[in-house]
Enzyme design. Structure first.
Site, PDB file in Angstrom:
ATOM      1  N   CYS A 106       4.684  -4.584   0.006  1.00 11.30           N
ATOM      2  CA  CYS A 106       4.524  -3.285   0.664  1.00 11.30           C
ATOM      3  C   CYS A 106       4.705  -3.427   2.187  1.00 11.30           C
ATOM      4  O   CYS A 106       5.801  -3.650   2.647  1.00 11.30           O
ATOM      5  CB  CYS A 106       3.202  -2.638   0.280  1.00 11.30           C
ATOM      6  SG  CYS A 106       3.194  -0.839   0.489  1.00 11.30           S
ATOM      7  N   HIS A 210       3.152  -2.987  -5.613  1.00 11.72           N
ATOM      8  CA  HIS A 210       2.004  -3.892  -5.610  1.00 11.72           C
ATOM      9  C   HIS A 210       1.867  -4.579  -6.967  1.00 11.72           C
ATOM     10  O   HIS A 210       1.090  -4.155  -7.825  1.00 11.72           O
ATOM     11  CB  HIS A 210       0.726  -3.128  -5.270  1.00 11.72           C
ATOM     12  CG  HIS A 210       0.578  -2.815  -3.823  1.00 11.72           C
ATOM     13  ND1 HIS A 210      -0.050  -3.664  -2.938  1.00 11.72           N
ATOM     14  CD2 HIS A 210       0.997  -1.751  -3.087  1.00 11.72           C
ATOM     15  CE1 HIS A 210      -0.022  -3.136  -1.721  1.00 11.72           C
ATOM     16  NE2 HIS A 210       0.613  -1.978  -1.787  1.00 11.72           N
ATOM     17  N   GLU A 212       0.451  -7.374  -7.688  1.00 14.68           N
ATOM     18  CA  GLU A 212      -0.872  -7.979  -7.876  1.00 14.68           C
ATOM     19  C   GLU A 212      -1.851  -7.017  -8.524  1.00 14.68           C
ATOM     20  O   GLU A 212      -2.759  -7.438  -9.261  1.00 14.68           O
ATOM     21  CB  GLU A 212      -1.414  -8.497  -6.537  1.00 14.68           C
ATOM     22  CG  GLU A 212      -2.030  -7.456  -5.602  1.00 14.68           C
ATOM     23  CD  GLU A 212      -1.038  -6.494  -4.954  1.00 14.68           C
ATOM     24  OE1 GLU A 212      -1.496  -5.520  -4.327  1.00 14.68           O
ATOM     25  OE2 GLU A 212       0.180  -6.722  -5.060  1.00 14.68           O
TER      26      GLU A 212
END
Length: 233
Positions: A106, A210, A212
């Protein structure tokens, strides 16, 4: 040993070096050891971090200051941290010169592009006609939101083994002019660059979403962290 950049969080009169735990969890699950790097002006300290780690992830957060790419801020610009920008620009250039594997997520993707001389759309909806949704007002971070098209001659295609993938999305800025030595590796369906890769280094990858946050419910995104750790080894 994987460096993770952090952000400054203020609570009352105290300031904290913070990071969402999903980054830490993803690195541990992929076989790495997370090392949280605080924001500091001490360049000797940052050089010691760079010497100690085998790879680095530039994490999400505030907008990159448009002054770094020669523009004044438009009214839609979000929160900016001059401390963080200066710290991470220094860290990136050090890691890049060391040929260290680098992953930008990001804001991290945007930082990589700007550090290599590229520019950003300061606000997608304000500056790009007919843009689609990229920053929903609400919704869980582990929920996919829109599709992206992955270029077949890219590292991401080799990692995900697919030319389309559903991702989450929490950004109002995006890559405009590509930085030196970067190529676009994925696009959203309105033409916005969703991922970049280095043409000059073994592993310098930036992605707008994202992974994760998605990884616990969508295991395919662990492949990115596993490949990143493999490159660091």
């Amino acid at each position: 040993m994987i460096g993770l950049t952090t952000f400054i969080e203020s609570k009352g009169t105290s300031r904290y070096s913070s990071l969402c735990y999903t980054y830490i969890d993803a690195i541990i699950r992929a076989g790495g050891i997370p090392v949280l790097i605080p924001i500091t002006e001490d360049k000797e300290c940052l050089l010691k971090y760079a010497d100690a780690i085998d790879g680095i992830i530039f994490t999400g957060g505030e907008d990159v200051s448009p002054l770094y790419f020669g523009e004044n801020p438009i009214k839609e610009i979000g929160s900016i941290s001059c401390e963080r920008d200066a710290c991470e620009m220094f860290l990136f250039k050090e890691a890049y010169d060391l040929d260290m594997p680098i992953l930008g997520i990001c804001r991290g993707s945007q930082l990589i592009n700007v550090a290599l001389g590229g520019s950003l759309y300061q606000d997608i909806n304000a500056q790009l006609k007919d843009s689609l949704g990229h920053s929903p007002e609400s919704g869980p971070s582990d929920q996919v939101y829109h599709m992206v098209k992955i270029e077949k001659d890219s590292k991401l295609y080799n990692i995900f083994e697919n030319d389309t993938i559903a991702i989450n999305s929490f950004h109002h800025q995006s890559v405009k002019e590509l930085g030196k030595g970067l190529k676009a590796a994925a696009f959203s369906y309105d033409g916005i660059i969703e991922a970049t890769e280095s043409l000059e280094k073994d592993f310098v990858v930036g992605i707008q979403w994202h992974p994760e946050a998605l990884a616990p419910k969508h295991p395919i995104f662990m492949k990115l962290f596993e490949e990143f750790i493999s490159q660091c080894r």
